[in-house]
Design a protein around this motif. Structure first.
Motif, mmCIF file in Angstrom:
data_model
loop_
_atom_site.group_PDB
_atom_site.id
_atom_site.type_symbol
_atom_site.label_atom_id
_atom_site.label_comp_id
_atom_site.label_asym_id
_atom_site.label_seq_id
_atom_site.Cartn_x
_atom_site.Cartn_y
_atom_site.Cartn_z
ATOM 1 N N GLY A 44 21.934 14.967 -33.431
ATOM 2 C CA GLY A 44 22.846 13.935 -32.952
ATOM 3 C C GLY A 44 22.137 12.987 -32.003
ATOM 4 N N ILE A 45 22.921 12.310 -31.166
ATOM 5 C CA ILE A 45 22.350 11.389 -30.187
ATOM 6 C C ILE A 45 21.624 12.190 -29.112
ATOM 7 C CG2 ILE A 45 22.852 9.577 -28.504
ATOM 8 C CD1 ILE A 45 25.550 9.163 -30.015
ATOM 9 N N THR A 46 20.356 11.861 -28.880
ATOM 10 C CA THR A 46 19.592 12.586 -27.864
ATOM 11 C C THR A 46 18.936 11.671 -26.837
ATOM 12 O OG1 THR A 46 17.634 12.610 -29.304
ATOM 13 C CG2 THR A 46 19.087 14.544 -29.380
ATOM 14 N N VAL A 47 18.885 10.368 -27.104
ATOM 15 C CA VAL A 47 18.148 9.443 -26.235
ATOM 16 C C VAL A 47 19.008 8.213 -25.970
ATOM 17 C CG1 VAL A 47 15.946 8.255 -25.889
ATOM 18 C CG2 VAL A 47 16.046 10.212 -27.423
ATOM 19 N N ALA A 48 18.835 7.629 -24.781
ATOM 20 C CA ALA A 48 19.490 6.371 -24.444
ATOM 21 C C ALA A 48 18.468 5.249 -24.438
ATOM 22 C CB ALA A 48 20.153 6.465 -23.075
ATOM 23 N N ALA B 56 29.244 9.996 -23.065
ATOM 24 C CA ALA B 56 30.535 9.482 -23.535
ATOM 25 C C ALA B 56 30.468 9.164 -25.026
ATOM 26 C CB ALA B 56 30.916 8.236 -22.740
ATOM 27 N N ALA B 57 29.356 8.573 -25.468
ATOM 28 C CA ALA B 57 29.197 8.267 -26.894
ATOM 29 C C ALA B 57 29.147 9.543 -27.723
ATOM 30 C CB ALA B 57 27.927 7.446 -27.111
ATOM 31 N N LYS B 58 28.461 10.563 -27.229
ATOM 32 C CA LYS B 58 28.408 11.847 -27.946
ATOM 33 C C LYS B 58 29.803 12.415 -28.148
ATOM 34 C CE LYS B 58 23.898 13.649 -26.395
ATOM 35 N NZ LYS B 58 23.264 14.762 -25.649
ATOM 36 N N GLU B 59 30.639 12.305 -27.128
ATOM 37 C CA GLU B 59 31.960 12.924 -27.171
ATOM 38 C C GLU B 59 32.988 12.079 -27.906
ATOM 39 O OE1 GLU B 59 33.108 13.962 -23.198
ATOM 40 O OE2 GLU B 59 31.317 15.193 -22.836
ATOM 41 N N GLN B 60 32.775 10.769 -27.985
ATOM 42 C CA GLN B 60 33.820 9.888 -28.506
ATOM 43 C C GLN B 60 33.502 9.248 -29.851
ATOM 44 O OE1 GLN B 60 35.038 7.089 -25.337
ATOM 45 N NE2 GLN B 60 34.434 8.641 -23.832
ATOM 46 N N GLU C 111 25.184 12.889 -39.949
ATOM 47 C CA GLU C 111 23.902 13.580 -40.004
ATOM 48 C C GLU C 111 22.926 12.792 -40.861
ATOM 49 O OE1 GLU C 111 24.338 17.565 -41.435
ATOM 50 O OE2 GLU C 111 24.634 18.354 -39.412
ATOM 51 N N HIS C 112 21.683 12.774 -40.443
ATOM 52 C CA HIS C 112 20.652 12.221 -41.318
ATOM 53 C C HIS C 112 20.526 13.146 -42.520
ATOM 54 C CE1 HIS C 112 16.804 10.832 -42.844
ATOM 55 N NE2 HIS C 112 16.817 9.825 -41.988
ATOM 56 N N PRO C 113 20.496 12.604 -43.743
ATOM 57 C CA PRO C 113 20.484 13.479 -44.919
ATOM 58 C C PRO C 113 19.250 14.382 -45.014
ATOM 59 C CG PRO C 113 20.122 11.175 -45.534
ATOM 60 C CD PRO C 113 20.562 11.183 -44.107
ATOM 61 N N ASP C 114 18.149 13.990 -44.381
ATOM 62 C CA ASP C 114 16.926 14.798 -44.452
ATOM 63 C C ASP C 114 16.726 15.708 -43.248
ATOM 64 O OD1 ASP C 114 16.178 13.604 -46.888
ATOM 65 O OD2 ASP C 114 15.278 11.910 -45.834
ATOM 66 N N TRP D 285 19.510 4.958 -35.612
ATOM 67 C CA TRP D 285 18.415 5.892 -35.890
ATOM 68 C C TRP D 285 17.115 5.101 -36.030
ATOM 69 C CZ3 TRP D 285 17.580 11.137 -36.468
ATOM 70 C CH2 TRP D 285 16.410 11.520 -37.137
ATOM 71 N N GLY D 286 16.097 5.497 -35.279
ATOM 72 C CA GLY D 286 14.770 4.919 -35.445
ATOM 73 C C GLY D 286 13.718 5.996 -35.581
ATOM 74 N N GLY D 287 14.198 7.226 -35.913
ATOM 75 C CA GLY D 287 13.365 8.425 -35.902
ATOM 76 C C GLY D 287 13.981 9.460 -34.978
ATOM 77 N N MET D 288 14.896 8.992 -34.125
ATOM 78 C CA MET D 288 15.781 9.760 -33.264
ATOM 79 C C MET D 288 17.065 8.935 -33.187
ATOM 80 S SD MET D 288 12.972 10.357 -30.225
ATOM 81 C CE MET D 288 13.867 11.577 -29.277
ATOM 82 N N TYR D 289 18.185 9.569 -32.833
ATOM 83 C CA TYR D 289 19.429 8.824 -32.657
ATOM 84 C C TYR D 289 19.522 8.311 -31.216
ATOM 85 C CZ TYR D 289 22.118 9.304 -36.978
ATOM 86 O OH TYR D 289 22.598 9.185 -38.271
ATOM 87 N N TYR D 290 19.718 7.002 -31.087
ATOM 88 C CA TYR D 290 19.783 6.336 -29.795
ATOM 89 C C TYR D 290 21.183 5.830 -29.491
ATOM 90 C CZ TYR D 290 14.695 6.166 -29.355
ATOM 91 O OH TYR D 290 13.379 6.503 -29.224
ATOM 92 N N CYS D 291 21.586 5.991 -28.229
ATOM 93 C CA CYS D 291 22.725 5.272 -27.689
ATOM 94 C C CYS D 291 22.166 4.026 -27.017
ATOM 95 C CB CYS D 291 23.488 6.133 -26.692
ATOM 96 S SG CYS D 291 24.854 5.259 -25.883
ATOM 97 N N ILE D 292 22.464 2.864 -27.576
ATOM 98 C CA ILE D 292 21.844 1.608 -27.142
ATOM 99 C C ILE D 292 22.861 0.817 -26.315
ATOM 100 C CG2 ILE D 292 20.792 -0.528 -27.951
ATOM 101 C CD1 ILE D 292 19.858 1.017 -30.425
ATOM 102 N N ILE D 293 22.445 0.439 -25.099
ATOM 103 C CA ILE D 293 23.363 -0.129 -24.111
ATOM 104 C C ILE D 293 22.820 -1.469 -23.634
ATOM 105 C CG2 ILE D 293 24.556 0.324 -21.927
ATOM 106 C CD1 ILE D 293 23.207 3.321 -22.434
ATOM 107 N N ASP D 294 23.633 -2.496 -23.701
ATOM 108 C CA ASP D 294 23.268 -3.822 -23.200
ATOM 109 C C ASP D 294 23.419 -3.833 -21.683
ATOM 110 O OD1 ASP D 294 22.989 -6.494 -22.513
ATOM 111 O OD2 ASP D 294 24.175 -7.239 -24.201
ATOM 112 N N SER D 295 22.307 -4.018 -20.967
ATOM 113 C CA SER D 295 22.333 -3.939 -19.502
ATOM 114 C C SER D 295 23.111 -5.079 -18.861
ATOM 115 C CB SER D 295 20.905 -3.940 -18.952
ATOM 116 O OG SER D 295 20.262 -5.184 -19.202
#
Length: 350
Positions: A222-226, A205-209, A214-217, A169-179
């Motif tokens: 959920g994850i919306t950005v890659a 795949a990350a969303k499903e697996q 949840e962020h408490p505030d 989380w950095g203000g949105m939930y990210y799926c972070i992938i090493d290229s």
């Protein structure tokens, strides 16, 4: 011509176009910008669609609506709008909004430094802007607390096999992938379609697996950005990353949905999410800086300023800086007879 709706906008970019709408919306109910954003999404989503879809928008564009601040310490509020969501926070949009408000005179500019605060849906965001000859040369903002929830999690991805991802989380939930997991891939504009394809597959795949708390505030997000990252050969940067913003639902069984729009800037919340992962891995500590190069060479810099907790999760506080540029002032209208009252999307680019 009969005008049904009219909006004034300042056109700003930080690599990615980030429109700032300054008029055209009646009073929005809510005791905070967060509540106003929720109301707008539920009751008047037409503005977002008009500004982001054709003919007024296109896939890689964001929009911000300036509203009166509800927080007593904020000079203005802003509601962030993207193709599939109303984000709680966005770094590039924050930098663009601050630049637009200062250079248009909506907030008085003090040289060489102007300090004030804005109210995002995520809350109060302190701003420090370097200013010279009427121009904002750099905007720094204190981001919301950022944290990692999965490190090196393995997911099974169609056409790719097993892939390791981080979730943060950095203000949105990210799926972070090493290229570097994909030996045929480089983070360059020429491989934009492949970056988007791999990002879409890994994110869904990350969303499903993976379970993401949840962020408490801000419940229900959920994850919306890659965010795909890798090495850089730029001596002014420490790493490179490319975000993919999705324009619709991803279906792992439907190849036509494995698409998205690449962020042209270095992304402030993405930089924050990356730094939260690096902190969790022991690669950064309090006081350290990290310079993030985006797809077209834009660089944002982050600094770890403190630590805290978000619920049970260890979090870091970050100051992030970057620059934006105004490129136009526009009045948009909606003609009463226009058949596309919410804009439109066509499959050739969407």
């Amino acid at each position: 011509m009969k005008i049904k709706r009219s909006f004034d906008a300042i056109e700003v970019h930080a690599g990615l176009p980030m429109r700032v709408v300054t008029s055209g919306i009646p009073t929005i109910p809510g005791n905070s910008v967060y509540e106003q954003a929720l109301w707008l999404e539920e009751n008047d989503d037409q503005l977002r669609k008009l500004m982001l879809r054709e003919p007024r928008g296109y896939p890689p564009i964001c929009c911000n609506l300036i509203v009166p601040a509800k927080h007593p310490d904020a000079a203005a509020g802003y509601i962030i709008m993207e193709q599939v969501e109303y984000p709680m926070m966005s770094g590039g949009n924050t930098i663009s909004v601050a630049t637009a408000l200062l250079e248009s005179g909506m907030i008085p500019m003090q040289e060489p430094v102007t300090e004030f605060a804005l109210e995002a849906p995520a809350g109060l965001i302190p701003i420090t802007a370097d200013c010279e000859d009427g121009k904002v040369t750099q905007v720094y903002f204190d981001n919301v607390a950022s944290y990692a929830v999965h490190i090196d999690a393995e997911v099974e991805v169609p056409t790719l096999g097993k892939v390791k991802v981080d979730i943060a989380w950095g203000g949105m939930y990210y799926c972070i992938i090493d290229s570097t997991q994909f030996d045929w891939l480089e983070l360059v504009p020429e491989q934009g379609k492949e970056i988007a394809r791999i990002s879409a597959l890994c994110t869904q795949a990350a969303k499903e697996q993976l379970d993401v708390p949840e962020h408490p505030d801000y419940p229900g997000i959920g994850i919306t950005v890659a965010e795909m990252h890798g090495p850089t050969d730029n001596p002014d940067a420490d790493g490179k990353s490319v975000n993919t913003m999705f324009t619709g639902e991803i279906n792992l069984n439907d190849e036509s949905t494995w698409i998205g729009a690449l962020d042209r800037c270095a992304c402030g919340t993405g930089t924050s999410a990356m730094m939260a992962v690096k902190y969790a891995k022991g690669e950064l500590t309090v006081g350290d800086k990290w310079r993030n190069e985006g797809l077209i060479g834009i660089i944002f810099e982050g600094k770890v300023t403190d630590t805290s907790k978000v619920g049970e999760m260890d979090a870091v506080h970050l100051k992030v800086g970057g620059q934006a540029w105004i490129y136009g002032f526009t009045k948009y209208i909606l003609d009463e007879t226009d058949p596309f009252s919410e804009g439109y999307r066509v499959g050739d680019i969407w």
